[in-house]
Design an enzyme around this catalytic site. Structure first.
Site, PDB file in Angstrom:
ATOM      1  N   CYS A  76       0.940  -1.242  -0.098  1.00  0.00           N
ATOM      2  CA  CYS A  76       0.006   0.093   0.045  1.00  0.00           C
ATOM      3  C   CYS A  76       1.032   1.120   0.001  1.00  0.00           C
ATOM      4  O   CYS A  76       1.740   1.353   0.754  1.00  0.00           O
ATOM      5  CB  CYS A  76      -0.957   0.231   1.261  1.00  0.00           C
ATOM      6  SG  CYS A  76      -2.089  -1.045   1.293  1.00  0.00           S
TER       7      CYS A  76
ATOM      8  N   ARG B 148       4.066  -0.421  -4.719  1.00  0.00           N
ATOM      9  CA  ARG B 148       3.614  -0.828  -3.297  1.00  0.00           C
ATOM     10  C   ARG B 148       2.185  -1.565  -3.371  1.00  0.00           C
ATOM     11  O   ARG B 148       1.807  -2.233  -2.322  1.00  0.00           O
ATOM     12  CB  ARG B 148       3.599   0.413  -2.643  1.00  0.00           C
ATOM     13  CG  ARG B 148       4.772   1.050  -2.409  1.00  0.00           C
ATOM     14  CD  ARG B 148       4.863   1.981  -1.298  1.00  0.00           C
ATOM     15  NE  ARG B 148       4.536   1.526   0.008  1.00  0.00           N
ATOM     16  CZ  ARG B 148       5.500   1.482   0.757  1.00  0.00           C
ATOM     17  NH1 ARG B 148       6.818   1.502   0.549  1.00  0.00           N
ATOM     18  NH2 ARG B 148       5.428   0.979   2.029  1.00  0.00           N
TER      19      ARG B 148
ATOM     20  N   TRP C 133      -2.626  -2.707  -1.757  1.00  0.00           N
ATOM     21  CA  TRP C 133      -2.578  -4.149  -1.799  1.00  0.00           C
ATOM     22  C   TRP C 133      -3.330  -4.851  -1.013  1.00  0.00           C
ATOM     23  O   TRP C 133      -3.284  -4.739   0.285  1.00  0.00           O
ATOM     24  CB  TRP C 133      -0.953  -4.349  -1.481  1.00  0.00           C
ATOM     25  CG  TRP C 133      -0.721  -5.862  -1.622  1.00  0.00           C
ATOM     26  CD1 TRP C 133      -0.177  -6.225  -2.986  1.00  0.00           C
ATOM     27  CD2 TRP C 133      -0.575  -7.038  -0.834  1.00  0.00           C
ATOM     28  NE1 TRP C 133      -0.028  -7.751  -2.503  1.00  0.00           N
ATOM     29  CE2 TRP C 133      -0.078  -8.147  -1.497  1.00  0.00           C
ATOM     30  CE3 TRP C 133      -0.892  -6.870   0.489  1.00  0.00           C
ATOM     31  CZ2 TRP C 133       0.093  -9.312  -0.923  1.00  0.00           C
ATOM     32  CZ3 TRP C 133      -0.652  -8.291   1.302  1.00  0.00           C
ATOM     33  CH2 TRP C 133      -0.297  -9.578   0.415  1.00  0.00           C
TER      34      TRP C 133
ATOM     35  N   ASN D 150      -1.838   2.258   5.563  1.00  0.00           N
ATOM     36  CA  ASN D 150      -1.000   0.973   4.985  1.00  0.00           C
ATOM     37  C   ASN D 150      -0.671   0.332   6.521  1.00  0.00           C
ATOM     38  O   ASN D 150      -0.053   1.065   7.503  1.00  0.00           O
ATOM     39  CB  ASN D 150       0.348   1.643   4.478  1.00  0.00           C
ATOM     40  CG  ASN D 150       1.621   0.613   4.224  1.00  0.00           C
ATOM     41  OD1 ASN D 150       1.087  -0.573   4.168  1.00  0.00           O
ATOM     42  ND2 ASN D 150       2.721   1.060   4.354  1.00  0.00           N
ATOM     43  N   GLY D 151      -0.686  -0.981   6.508  1.00  0.00           N
ATOM     44  CA  GLY D 151      -0.752  -1.805   7.610  1.00  0.00           C
ATOM     45  C   GLY D 151      -1.865  -2.698   7.951  1.00  0.00           C
ATOM     46  O   GLY D 151      -2.982  -2.770   7.036  1.00  0.00           O
TER      47      GLY D 151
ATOM     48  N   GLU E  16      16.869 -18.993  -6.494  1.00  0.00           N
ATOM     49  CA  GLU E  16      16.611 -17.422  -7.006  1.00  0.00           C
ATOM     50  C   GLU E  16      15.936 -17.289  -8.325  1.00  0.00           C
ATOM     51  O   GLU E  16      14.916 -16.595  -8.738  1.00  0.00           O
ATOM     52  CB  GLU E  16      17.895 -16.442  -6.960  1.00  0.00           C
ATOM     53  CG  GLU E  16      17.686 -15.058  -7.164  1.00  0.00           C
ATOM     54  CD  GLU E  16      16.351 -14.279  -6.718  1.00  0.00           C
ATOM     55  OE1 GLU E  16      15.908 -14.661  -5.599  1.00  0.00           O
ATOM     56  OE2 GLU E  16      16.050 -13.278  -7.511  1.00  0.00           O
TER      57      GLU E  16
ATOM     58  N   LYS F 230      12.274 -15.807  -9.742  1.00  0.00           N
ATOM     59  CA  LYS F 230      11.961 -14.961 -10.705  1.00  0.00           C
ATOM     60  C   LYS F 230      11.110 -15.251 -11.775  1.00  0.00           C
ATOM     61  O   LYS F 230      10.171 -14.741 -12.202  1.00  0.00           O
ATOM     62  CB  LYS F 230      13.276 -14.337 -11.403  1.00  0.00           C
ATOM     63  CG  LYS F 230      14.467 -13.664 -10.523  1.00  0.00           C
ATOM     64  CD  LYS F 230      14.032 -12.402 -10.411  1.00  0.00           C
ATOM     65  CE  LYS F 230      13.325 -11.801  -9.441  1.00  0.00           C
ATOM     66  NZ  LYS F 230      13.915 -11.783  -8.122  1.00  0.00           N
TER      67      LYS F 230
ATOM     68  N   GLU G 274       7.386 -15.550 -10.283  1.00  0.00           N
ATOM     69  CA  GLU G 274       6.654 -14.277 -10.038  1.00  0.00           C
ATOM     70  C   GLU G 274       6.214 -13.391 -11.032  1.00  0.00           C
ATOM     71  O   GLU G 274       5.077 -12.691 -11.077  1.00  0.00           O
ATOM     72  CB  GLU G 274       7.463 -13.404  -8.748  1.00  0.00           C
ATOM     73  CG  GLU G 274       8.756 -12.938  -9.080  1.00  0.00           C
ATOM     74  CD  GLU G 274       9.371 -12.207  -8.091  1.00  0.00           C
ATOM     75  OE1 GLU G 274       8.537 -11.762  -7.052  1.00  0.00           O
ATOM     76  OE2 GLU G 274      10.528 -11.935  -8.081  1.00  0.00           O
TER      77      GLU G 274
ATOM     78  N   HIS H 267      15.079 -38.332  -5.910  1.00  0.00           N
ATOM     79  CA  HIS H 267      14.396 -38.997  -4.778  1.00  0.00           C
ATOM     80  C   HIS H 267      12.913 -38.443  -4.780  1.00  0.00           C
ATOM     81  O   HIS H 267      12.145 -38.528  -3.739  1.00  0.00           O
ATOM     82  CB  HIS H 267      14.990 -38.358  -3.446  1.00  0.00           C
ATOM     83  CG  HIS H 267      16.189 -38.656  -3.272  1.00  0.00           C
ATOM     84  ND1 HIS H 267      16.763 -39.955  -2.752  1.00  0.00           N
ATOM     85  CD2 HIS H 267      17.557 -38.071  -3.523  1.00  0.00           C
ATOM     86  CE1 HIS H 267      17.997 -40.245  -3.029  1.00  0.00           C
ATOM     87  NE2 HIS H 267      18.663 -39.119  -3.153  1.00  0.00           N
TER      88      HIS H 267
ATOM     89  N   LYS I 245       6.034  -4.353  -3.920  1.00  0.00           N
ATOM     90  CA  LYS I 245       7.478  -4.309  -3.816  1.00  0.00           C
ATOM     91  C   LYS I 245       7.707  -4.638  -2.313  1.00  0.00           C
ATOM     92  O   LYS I 245       8.909  -4.858  -1.978  1.00  0.00           O
ATOM     93  CB  LYS I 245       7.688  -2.998  -4.329  1.00  0.00           C
ATOM     94  CG  LYS I 245       9.220  -2.785  -4.220  1.00  0.00           C
ATOM     95  CD  LYS I 245      10.160  -3.653  -5.282  1.00  0.00           C
ATOM     96  CE  LYS I 245      11.425  -3.583  -5.368  1.00  0.00           C
ATOM     97  NZ  LYS I 245      12.183  -4.548  -6.003  1.00  0.00           N
TER      98      LYS I 245
END
Ligand code: M6R
Length: 608
Positions: free
Chosen positions: A2, A28, A75, A101-102, A481, A485, A488, A504, A603
């Site tokens: 947010c 955000r 968000w 925001n929160g 990593e 990438k 996402e 396995h 982000k």
């Protein structure tokens, strides 16, 4: 998570300035956007689900001019991403508008209480309780009311509130979630992050936890949690706006991938002095490095993967027991921490709540804490005992790239600094280790020259719906990593496994055409990796390998090969991640996806 913007000034430009600010904060969250201003003594409210452009379009026909207002890009946490759940939220009497925001953790108790008093709720959000509560507790004084509200709410928040009776003020408060105040001449701003206001001012106040601020066009009054006025330091922001623009690139992600040689170079010149010694200024002056018997590295997402690379440095160079943990798990794993523990927190944004909470835990146990973060003045940077900044420049794309490589390089330098200071390595050994790091910018640059080839490989895989990433040892960490990438931004379901582990279980999923991306940079393991490739190819896998030209065994059995130069055992992984970033990027581009704003993500993740 947010984004908040607020403006109060001596002109009628609130709408224009807030929308412009929101456009810099969309990273955000982009589930909805909204704005509230005071116009002709009334609150004007407009909010739309979806990206900011929906709000901008809906405002086009309406001429709204005001000198004070707040805006939000969301968000979603509580409630679907719809118009009604978009911020700002208003009180029933239409006098108060709130952006947040929160998470207000006790919102349902407060909501029930307010409903009993006759309040009608118009959204499913936690935030709406703040607007109703502000109205319920309103005394006629914004500061006093804000403190009353703070006494009732629990959780994390950055709040920006306007009241129609005060068409020249914004009241705000912060706990855990970030909030900054921009100081201009006869104009003031609030924002979740610097890019939102950098066009208008470089002078910024970082609000601390528990503080409340009253913002007026010519003055800012900040009070601490005990209601005492505090004299806040004004920080001058030194970086430029062009770092927050695409500069001709189609996406921030590509720009940020291509900036890596430059940003690594910047990091090296900041922390290695002309005599070839690692120099972090006074940062470590008060730290007795001899007392540490273990290192913990704590982070989330991509920063966690950077931490996994760091583990190899601290074990090999420093000979120290090193654990790497995901921040959201660390707190609940009963970690053994005491004053002999050194805990390193990695966070690009410096605001990730999971990481921040882990930091607080480590401090409470007496551990020494180092934050490696990219954002000046961020919460994590201010909470840790020592902060070392990665000099990656502003990273806008949700998919982290240059922050990762500079985090790895910074950890390498810290590891060498510590080893040299504790006399675990000689001057000669230090210089040998540094020779490797000096080669990185040029070697990363060489990989970027292969981007067309990587784009063509991406054309072969963009229609696939799943795949695997494999590696051994430190390459397994790079593979993790690369897989993140790909997931996402391209929405292809990939999983990373140590190459030897596939047999396995997961090998059951390999069939004709399954994509397998292999990372192979470790000479000691090349034959074993080649065998693992043969195993998947025998079952029809399409294998893309990122490897060195000396790894003939791997090259010979792969369908596609991307070569990286040799940069030593510990640092070649900094190179091999770059083709994986590009592969994910071009795959998403070929799929026609919104690379910089992948679905469901933000982000800066400021919820737990
Ligand atoms: O700001 P941080 O480094 O603390 O963020 C941690 C993760 O949320 C972040 O790395 C996330 O995984 C990125 N989207 C990865 O590209």
């Amino acid at each position: 998570m947010c984004g908040i913007v607020g403006y109060v000034g001596n002109d009628e430009k609130a709408v224009e300035i807030i929308l412009d600010g929101l456009s810099k904060l969309e990273y955000r969250g982009y589930d909805s956007a909204g704005i509230a201003v005071v116009e002709n003594g009334e609150i004007f409210l407009e909010k739309k689900s979806g990206k900011l452009e929906n709000l901008v379009n809906s405002l086009k026909e309406k001429d709204v001019f005001s000198n004070v207002g707040i805006g939000h890009t969301r968000w979603a946490t509580h409630g679907n991403p719809t118009d009604r759940n978009a911020h700002p939220h208003c009180s029933n009497d239409g006098k108060v508008a709130v952006v947040h925001n929160g998470i207000i953790e006790n919102y349902s108790v407060l909501k029930d209480e307010l409903i009993k008093k006759g309040y009608i709720f118009n959204s499913d959000t936690d935030t709406e309780v703040v607007s109703q509560l502000f109205s319920e507790l309103y005394t006629g004084d914004l500061i006093e009311t804000m403190f009353k509200v703070k006494e009732r709410i629990r959780g994390s928040y950055a709040l920006g509130i306007i009241h129609k009776d005060y068409p020249n003020k914004i009241i705000c408060a912060r706990k855990e979630s970030p909030l900054i105040i921009g100081i201009g001449e006869n104009k003031k701003f609030i924002a979740s992050d610097v890019p939102a206001i950098l066009k208008y001012t470089r002078d910024v106040i970082f609000l601390d936890n528990g503080e409340v601020a009253l913002i007026e066009e010519d003055k800012v009054t900040v009070l601490d949690k005990n209601k005492n006025i505090v004299n806040k330091e004004i920080t001058k922001i030194e970086w430029d706006m062009d770092q927050a623009t695409k500069n001709g690139y189609p996406h921030f992600m590509l720009k940020e991938i291509e900036e890596q040689p430059q940003m690594i170079e910047k990091t090296l010149s900041a922390y290695i002095d002309v005599e070839g010694h690692i120099n972090f200024g006074k940062a470590f002056d008060n730290i007795d490095f001899n007392k540490f018997n273990e290192i913990h590295i704590i982070a989330c997402g991509t920063a966690y993967h950077a931490g996994l690379q760091g583990e190899f440095f601290f074990k090999k160079i420093n000979g120290l027991r090193t654990n790497v943990d995901i921040a959201s798990e660390f707190r609940y794993n009963d970690p053994f921490l005491d004053e002999k523990s050194l805990v390193i927190f990695l966070s690009q944004s410096g605001e990730t709540l999971d990481t921040l909470m882990a930091l607080k835990l480590a401090k409470s146990k007496g551990a020494t804490t180092i934050a490696i973060t990219n954002v000046l003045g961020s919460t994590i940077s201010r909470e840790a005992d020592v902060v070392i900044y990665t000099l990656a420049g502003v990273e806008i794309s949700v998919a982290s790239t240059k922050a990762y490589t500079t985090q790895v390089v910074t950890m390498y330098l810290i590891s060498l600094y510590l080893a040299y200071r504790n006399k675990k390595i000689t001057e000669e050994e230090l210089q040998k280790y540094l020779d490797d790091v000096y080669k990185l910018p040029e070697n990363v640059g060489n990989i970027l020259l292969q981007k067309e080839k990587i784009s063509n490989i991406a054309k072969n895989i963009y229609k696939k719906d799943r795949g695997f990433y494999l590696g051994r040892g430190i390459d397994d960490k790079t593979a993790k990593e690369g897989s993140l990438k790909m997931k996402e931004i391209s929405y292809i379901h990939t999983e990373a496994f140590p190459a030897g582990e596939l047999k396995h279980g997961p090998i059951a999923l390999i069939e004709e055409g399954t994509m397998v991306v292999v990372v192979s940079t470790q000479d000691s393991m090349v034959e074993k990796v080649a065998s693992n490739i043969k195993e998947v190819r025998a079952r029809g896998a399409y294998v893309i390998s990122v490897t060195k030209e000396t790894h003939k065994e791997v090259i010979d059995v792969s369908d596609e090969v991307i070569i990286v130069n040799n940069n030593g055992m510990l640092l070649t992984p900094v190179l091999s991640v770059v083709p994986l970033q590009l592969l994910a990027y071009y795959t998403a581009v070929h799929k026609g996806l919104d690379v910089d704003k992948p679905r469901n993500l933000a982000k800066s993740v400021t919820v737990e």
